[in-house]
Design a protein around this motif. Structure first.
Motif, PDB file in Angstrom:
ATOM      1  N   UNK A  16      19.848  53.673   5.867  1.00  0.00           N
ATOM      2  CA  UNK A  16      19.235  53.766   7.222  1.00  0.00           C
ATOM      3  C   UNK A  16      18.174  52.410   6.405  1.00  0.00           C
ATOM      4  N   UNK A  17      17.736  52.804   5.158  1.00  0.00           N
ATOM      5  CA  UNK A  17      16.617  51.673   4.490  1.00  0.00           C
ATOM      6  C   UNK A  17      16.929  50.978   4.223  1.00  0.00           C
ATOM      7  N   UNK A  27      23.722  50.406  14.908  1.00  0.00           N
ATOM      8  CA  UNK A  27      23.312  51.915  14.969  1.00  0.00           C
ATOM      9  C   UNK A  27      23.971  52.651  16.565  1.00  0.00           C
ATOM     10  N   UNK A  28      24.746  53.665  16.538  1.00  0.00           N
ATOM     11  CA  UNK A  28      25.122  54.501  17.619  1.00  0.00           C
ATOM     12  C   UNK A  28      23.728  55.276  17.588  1.00  0.00           C
ATOM     13  N   UNK A  33      17.391  58.800  15.483  1.00  0.00           N
ATOM     14  CA  UNK A  33      15.977  59.683  14.849  1.00  0.00           C
ATOM     15  C   UNK A  33      15.646  59.501  13.621  1.00  0.00           C
ATOM     16  N   UNK A  34      16.705  59.973  12.642  1.00  0.00           N
ATOM     17  CA  UNK A  34      16.430  59.053  11.222  1.00  0.00           C
ATOM     18  C   UNK A  34      16.484  57.543  11.317  1.00  0.00           C
ATOM     19  N   UNK A  35      16.472  56.800  11.759  1.00  0.00           N
ATOM     20  CA  UNK A  35      16.931  55.503  10.979  1.00  0.00           C
ATOM     21  C   UNK A  35      15.635  54.822  11.275  1.00  0.00           C
TER      22      UNK A  35
END
Length: 364
Positions: A16-17, A27-28, A33-35
């Motif tokens: 993600x980083x 991304x799905x 929420x965390x991307x």
């Protein structure tokens, strides 16, 4: 499980980083929420890499310390003195033998302290409500404590305590109960009542303090004399350490007893007073502290040629000069203690005499 969790987190962080907008758009929804895109400057990365050396040092030191501790215990007897509510613990470690824990201080020590503490506790209970008759919040706790006090008084004759000591403790408990009854009847705690109570109990409490100290010291002196005889020639390579918190540093009982047998040349060399953050600590924590002290000495000798350098704050000397320079710049009078040489055998607590009482007896 923890290792697996860390791997998953690391993988997600890498996924993600990194990458550009195309990756983020692909991304799905459940990853949203965390991307996000992270940024790090070369300076950030370089700083992190350098600081990681210090973080990693502690892990390496922990691994080495376990080996150092084994080596020390394989070559040197060690005596640990630990504070406890029962008058302390002394544990003897001898190379090739299981640890030996000394017998406990006679229980009369605990009885004397318990009665004395019961009186001091009353001052804590009533302190917030002195001269405050409108607040009755103290009544419930005092009534409950009075019941316990009465039970202690009723059973006092059955305790293992010599007659004259028992008479003194009976008087203390009776005075405690009388004070509580007076406050409960009045529904208030005037300062004059509390002050009179304190003055009445003081000489009785002083006797309990003296008897408890005599009991504790006699017990540990006997234990230490026996252990020193057992160790024979190994005594001269024995290490000793006891723990203390701030309020118990001065006139520390267990350390003072140990010092009578180790002698002045062992102070801060083979006999250490180790400050802890609570009254009690564990033997393993004490051994860890002692190991670190001894191991750091070898490091100090290796790099700087002084075996006891690391017993002191390493930056302390240069920081002292910096403080002198900074106070001069600010027009402040420098206030620092005298310099003390590495390896000083000075008693590890306050030793400068001066005016004023220094014992309970001085207060009479």
């Amino acid at each position: 499980m923890t290792h697996r969790f860390r791997l998953v987190v690391a993988a997600l962080a890498l996924l993600l980083g990194s990458g550009g907008a195309a990756l983020a758009q692909s991304l799905p929804d459940y990853m949203a929420p965390i991307s996000g895109k992270t940024t790090s400057t070369p300076a950030d990365i370089a700083t992190k890499d350098v600081l990681a050396l210090n973080t990693g040092m502690f892990e390496l030191y922990g691994d080495a310390a376990r080996i150092f501790q084994k080596n020390i215990l394989d070559k040197h007897p060690v005596i640990l003195g630990l504070f406890s509510g029962a008058g302390g613990r002394l544990i003897l470690y001898r190379p090739g033998k299981p640890p030996t824990e000394a017998p406990q201080v006679p229980v009369v020590y605990q009885l004397l302290k318990s009665v004395g503490h019961s009186t001091m506790a009353l001052a804590e209970v009533v302190g917030p409500y002195v001269n405050n008759p409108d607040d009755k919040a103290w009544r419930g706790s005092m009534q409950a404590y009075r019941s316990r006090m009465q039970s202690a008084l009723d059973g006092l004759d059955a305790t293992p305590m010599q007659a004259d000591w028992r008479d003194n403790n009976r008087a203390i408990l009776k005075n405690n109960i009388a004070f509580m009854d007076e406050c409960l009847t009045a529904g208030a705690i005037p300062f004059a009542t509390l002050e009179a109570f304190g003055k009445k109990q003081a000489p009785l409490l002083a006797r309990n303090v003296a008897w408890a100290a005599q009991t504790q010291v006699a017990h540990w002196m006997t234990v230490m004399a026996d252990w020193k005889t057992q160790l024979g020639a190994d005594w001269d390579k024995t290490y000793g350490a006891s723990n203390t918190i701030y309020v118990a540093r001065q006139n520390n009982v267990i350390f003072s007893v140990l010092a009578q047998f180790f002698g002045p040349d062992a102070i801060n060399s083979r006999l250490m007073l180790i400050e802890t953050i609570s009254f009690t600590t564990t033997p393993s924590d004490m051994l860890e502290s002692l190991t670190r002290i001894i191991a750091d000495r070898s490091v100090g000798a290796l790099f700087f040629g002084s075996y006891h350098l690391m017993d002191y704050e390493l930056m302390g000397g240069d920081a002292r000069e910096a403080i002198i320079a900074e106070t001069k710049k600010r027009g402040i009078t420098t206030f620092l203690p005298p310099l003390v040489p590495f390896g000083s055998k000075q008693w590890p607590t306050l030793i400068t005499p001066g005016p004023g009482p220094a014992t309970i007896a001085d207060l009479k």
